[in-house]
Design an enzyme around this catalytic site. Structure first.
Site, PDB file in Angstrom:
ATOM      1  N   LEU A   1       1.005  -0.922   0.138  1.00 50.55           N
ATOM      2  CA  LEU A   1       0.026  -0.032   0.014  1.00 50.55           C
ATOM      3  C   LEU A   1       0.802   1.166  -0.100  1.00 50.55           C
ATOM      4  CD1 LEU A   1      -3.084   0.955   0.422  1.00 50.55           C
ATOM      5  CD2 LEU A   1      -2.588   0.707   2.550  1.00 50.55           C
ATOM      6  N   ASP A   2       0.597   2.107  -0.647  1.00 49.22           N
ATOM      7  CA  ASP A   2       1.440   3.370  -1.123  1.00 49.22           C
ATOM      8  C   ASP A   2       1.658   4.046   0.147  1.00 49.22           C
ATOM      9  OD1 ASP A   2       1.807   2.804  -3.719  1.00 49.22           O
ATOM     10  OD2 ASP A   2       0.459   4.338  -4.427  1.00 49.22           O
ATOM     11  N   PRO A   3       2.766   4.561   0.532  1.00 46.86           N
ATOM     12  CA  PRO A   3       3.159   5.462   1.756  1.00 46.86           C
ATOM     13  C   PRO A   3       2.286   6.536   1.751  1.00 46.86           C
ATOM     14  CG  PRO A   3       5.243   5.047   0.621  1.00 46.86           C
ATOM     15  CD  PRO A   3       4.102   4.411  -0.343  1.00 46.86           C
ATOM     16  N   LEU A   4       1.765   7.052   0.822  1.00 54.12           N
ATOM     17  CA  LEU A   4       0.750   8.200   0.817  1.00 54.12           C
ATOM     18  C   LEU A   4      -0.755   7.624   0.907  1.00 54.12           C
ATOM     19  CD1 LEU A   4       2.049  10.999  -1.858  1.00 54.12           C
ATOM     20  CD2 LEU A   4       2.175  10.883   0.822  1.00 54.12           C
ATOM     21  N   ALA A   5      -0.978   6.522   0.982  1.00 51.37           N
ATOM     22  CA  ALA A   5      -2.241   5.660   1.420  1.00 51.37           C
ATOM     23  C   ALA A   5      -2.297   5.090   2.584  1.00 51.37           C
ATOM     24  CB  ALA A   5      -2.606   4.647   0.557  1.00 51.37           C
TER      25      ALA A   5
END
Length: 324
Positions: free
Chosen positions: A50-54
């Protein structure tokens, strides 16, 4: 100045699935390592990044559960996203540089028309700022060097899509997107494509995964909550290993057949054909592994070791003995 010696964590066998509500700004691997340290687990993995920004649902697998983590990679995902209209960025999200601005004049009626174009099977061109690799190098590495790589469109599916004008604190116009989609779908790209279809462009300002497979955000625990718990409370947050096998047909074997199955020997019975089977022993009741059934023959797949099974039973017994 004398350096403070590092405290060595005494690892232990831990088995099960922990549903983490991943915090903003942390990579999936960093989140995994933090939880692994808190549980003192020996072996751990996750079911896809899961993306760091998510933020949101990140299933973490420990011990025997890591043997079945690959099964969850293909699970459908559901996301909640907010996209600012009228501004395009180099990355498709708030981290990138602004590359274009346009006026916004969007109605809900226009949005409803656009939604129909992005529901069902669609094609997406993966973003340059992604972890996909070309010649052993991630696309985002090329992007940081200012190199654009041609990417073929990929087939994905949007099973459900809801888009509405969003009420945000700032004066900027935005849309809220709720999308249930197949694996490999880029929500940043979906937001950008919807913005283009609306004639004004867009970029994501927030992204939260609210479901993956049968796991939903309401089942998750935050990292802060885990840190505040005792070790026994953290262990109590673990779901059993077979939480990764909800769609598998259940087959239970007696003691003799269970032992042979664990040795990799096929068993015969009156079971109907099934591609995905979870196999259990009768006494003690325990997951043995996965299998498939063809023409009445139970064919072993991924098997747990007798050591794993014993540790899982001991972990469950300890949990049951803890005071409520």
């Amino acid at each position: 100045m004398t350096a403070t010696p590092r405290v060595r964590v005494a690892r232990r066998p831990v088995h099960g699935v922990l549903l983490l509500d991943k915090p903003l700004g942390l990579s999936s691997n960093d989140a995994l390592q933090k939880v692994k340290w808190l549980l003192r687990g020996e072996k751990a993995g996750h079911t896809g990044t899961l993306d760091p920004l998510a933020t949101g649902v990140l299933p973490l697998c420990f011990g025997a559960a890591t043997k079945f983590s690959q099964l969850h990679l293909d699970a459908d995902k559901t996301y909640l996203a907010v996209a600012r209209l009228g501004v395009k960025t180099s990355t498709g999200d708030a981290e990138g540089d602004v590359i274009e601005t346009r006026p916004v004049a969007v109605t809900q009626s226009q949005i409803d028309t656009v939604v129909r174009r992005f529901t069902g099977p669609i094609q997406q061109v993966p973003p340059m700022y992604s972890a996909l690799k070309r010649d052993g190098k991630a696309l985002y590495e090329y992007a940081r060097e200012g190199i654009e790589i041609e990417r073929p469109a990929r087939d994905v599916e949007i099973f459900q899509l809801e888009v509405a004008l969003a009420e945000v604190e700032s004066a900027h116009e935005a849309i809220k997107i709720i999308a249930k989609c197949s694996k490999g779908t880029y929500i940043r790209t979906l937001g950008e494509d919807i913005g283009e279809a609306l004639g004004c462009g867009a970029h994501l300002t927030g992204l939260r995964r609210i479901a993956t497979g049968d796991f939903v955000i309401g089942q998750c625990v935050t990292l802060a909550a885990l840190e505040a718990m005792t070790e026994d409370e953290r262990l109590a947050c673990l779901l059993p290993v077979d939480a990764l096998l909800p769609q598998h047909r259940r087959v239970t074997l007696d003691t003799e057949n269970a032992g042979r199955f664990l040795s990799g020997v096929r068993r015969r019975g009156d079971w109907p054909d099934a591609a995905h089977v979870a196999v259990y022993s009768e006494n003690p009741p325990a997951l043995l592994g996965t299998a498939q059934v063809k023409s009445g023959e139970l064919i072993p797949g991924r098997l747990l070791s007798p050591l794993d099974i014993g540790q899982i039973l001991a972990q469950a017994q300890k949990a049951e003995s803890q005071p409520i």
